[in-house]
Design a protein around this motif. Sequence first.
Motif, short mmCIF file in Angstrom:
data_model
loop_
_atom_site.label_atom_id
_atom_site.label_comp_id
_atom_site.label_asym_id
_atom_site.label_seq_id
_atom_site.Cartn_x
_atom_site.Cartn_y
_atom_site.Cartn_z
N THR A 45 0.72 -1.03 0.01
CA THR A 45 0.04 -0.14 -0.02
C THR A 45 0.80 1.30 0.00
O THR A 45 0.70 2.09 -0.64
N ARG A 46 2.07 1.32 0.75
CA ARG A 46 2.72 2.24 0.93
C ARG A 46 3.55 2.57 -0.42
O ARG A 46 3.75 3.71 -1.03
N GLY A 47 3.88 1.48 -1.11
CA GLY A 47 4.70 1.72 -2.27
C GLY A 47 3.64 2.09 -3.36
O GLY A 47 4.19 2.90 -4.41
N LEU A 48 2.62 1.42 -3.42
CA LEU A 48 1.73 1.90 -4.72
C LEU A 48 1.25 3.24 -4.36
O LEU A 48 1.05 4.24 -5.29
N ALA A 49 1.16 3.74 -3.08
CA ALA A 49 0.73 5.27 -2.83
C ALA A 49 1.73 6.35 -3.25
O ALA A 49 1.49 7.32 -3.80
N ALA A 50 3.15 5.72 -3.12
CA ALA A 50 4.16 6.58 -3.86
C ALA A 50 4.41 6.77 -5.09
O ALA A 50 4.43 7.86 -5.68
N ALA A 51 3.76 5.49 -5.66
CA ALA A 51 3.77 5.48 -7.20
C ALA A 51 2.73 6.38 -7.71
O ALA A 51 2.92 7.07 -8.61
N VAL A 52 1.58 6.59 -7.12
CA VAL A 52 0.53 7.29 -7.46
C VAL A 52 0.90 8.88 -7.24
O VAL A 52 0.63 9.80 -8.30
N ILE A 66 7.75 3.17 -15.57
CA ILE A 66 9.16 2.86 -15.02
C ILE A 66 9.36 3.90 -13.75
O ILE A 66 9.76 3.39 -13.04
N ALA A 67 8.49 5.01 -13.66
CA ALA A 67 8.50 5.99 -12.58
C ALA A 67 7.66 5.11 -11.42
O ALA A 67 8.18 5.32 -10.35
N ALA A 68 6.65 4.38 -11.61
CA ALA A 68 6.02 3.73 -10.76
C ALA A 68 6.88 2.83 -10.03
O ALA A 68 6.75 2.53 -8.79
N GLY A 69 7.41 1.96 -11.02
CA GLY A 69 8.31 0.98 -10.59
C GLY A 69 9.43 1.32 -9.53
O GLY A 69 9.92 0.83 -8.45
N ARG A 70 9.85 2.59 -9.84
CA ARG A 70 10.99 3.11 -9.10
C ARG A 70 10.44 3.62 -7.72
O ARG A 70 11.11 3.31 -6.59
N ALA A 71 9.44 4.26 -7.78
CA ALA A 71 8.56 4.56 -6.42
C ALA A 71 8.37 3.44 -5.55
O ALA A 71 8.76 3.41 -4.37
N ILE A 72 7.97 2.09 -6.15
CA ILE A 72 7.60 1.11 -5.31
C ILE A 72 8.82 0.46 -4.84
O ILE A 72 9.03 0.15 -3.55
N VAL A 73 9.99 0.51 -5.45
CA VAL A 73 11.18 0.27 -4.94
C VAL A 73 11.76 0.96 -3.72
O VAL A 73 12.26 0.45 -2.65
N TYR A 84 8.02 -6.08 -7.34
CA TYR A 84 6.90 -5.33 -8.23
C TYR A 84 7.51 -4.41 -8.89
O TYR A 84 7.25 -4.07 -10.08
N GLY A 85 8.61 -3.57 -8.36
CA GLY A 85 9.29 -2.39 -8.97
C GLY A 85 10.16 -2.99 -10.17
O GLY A 85 9.92 -2.31 -11.28
N THR A 86 10.66 -4.12 -10.14
CA THR A 86 11.27 -4.63 -11.52
C THR A 86 10.19 -4.95 -12.50
O THR A 86 10.36 -4.85 -13.47
N ALA A 87 9.17 -5.64 -12.08
CA ALA A 87 8.15 -5.77 -12.99
C ALA A 87 7.57 -4.76 -13.77
O ALA A 87 7.43 -4.46 -15.04
N LEU A 88 7.31 -3.61 -13.18
CA LEU A 88 6.86 -2.66 -13.77
C LEU A 88 7.86 -1.90 -14.74
O LEU A 88 7.56 -1.19 -15.72
N ARG A 89 9.20 -1.87 -14.07
CA ARG A 89 10.21 -1.20 -14.86
C ARG A 89 10.40 -2.03 -16.09
O ARG A 89 10.37 -1.29 -17.11
N ARG A 90 10.31 -3.33 -16.00
CA ARG A 90 10.78 -4.20 -17.31
C ARG A 90 9.57 -3.94 -18.26
O ARG A 90 9.62 -3.67 -19.41
#
Length: 221
Positions: A45-52, A66-73, A84-90
């Motif tokens: 939840t915290r990671g996806l909130a940062a992505a948003v 890519i930006a969402a993945g970085r935020a989640i990491v 999840y960060g790797t998945a979104l960035r890839r």
Amino acid sequence: MSATMDTALTAAWIRRAAEWVAADAARLTRLDAAIGDGDHGHNLTRGLAAAVDGLQEDVPPGKVLIAAGRAIVSKTGGASGPLYGTALRRAGKSFGDAEEIDAATLGTALKAALDGIVELGQAAEGDKTMVDALAPAVAAYQATLADGGDLAACARAAADAAEQGADATVPMQARKGRASYLGARSAGHLDPGAASTALIMRALADTVTGTLPGAETAIEG
């Protein structure tokens, strides 16, 4: 219903996934407490909130992911952040600079996401991980695409397969991650990573079909 994904729709997917994971955080954390560290729902939840918070609508769809993945990491603790960060960035990198993403391109991106997770986590189907939800989702997406399915049909098939794959983790004995330390005691529990993956794939399907129901319609338990 859209035949392609643009920046706005890609950002809408991230927002919807964040909403649904936040709404289901308590359940995801309970699942993790049974066989893991007991923090998956709240961490994601915290990671996806940062992505948003970091979403931009003036960049191509790939850069959104890519930006969402970085935020989640950067904001998600435990193993799920890097995975999840790797998945979104890839997935985002596979989009390139395209402004519109068609069904075939999204299928390639989902496969890239899966490959990134497998590479990083060294997990395979049957290990009781998020791969058990994402791998069948990718397979179902590609099969539907090969049968002439459009973006919405492919995404719905992927979401259905992800949910079935997550359910199939219940009787499995974990072979990767913290849950593997429990040995046979890990059987009988739904894998939290598979559960959250299914939720995110359902958010994708509902975004591209344009239904976007309230979170309560997609969450059980």
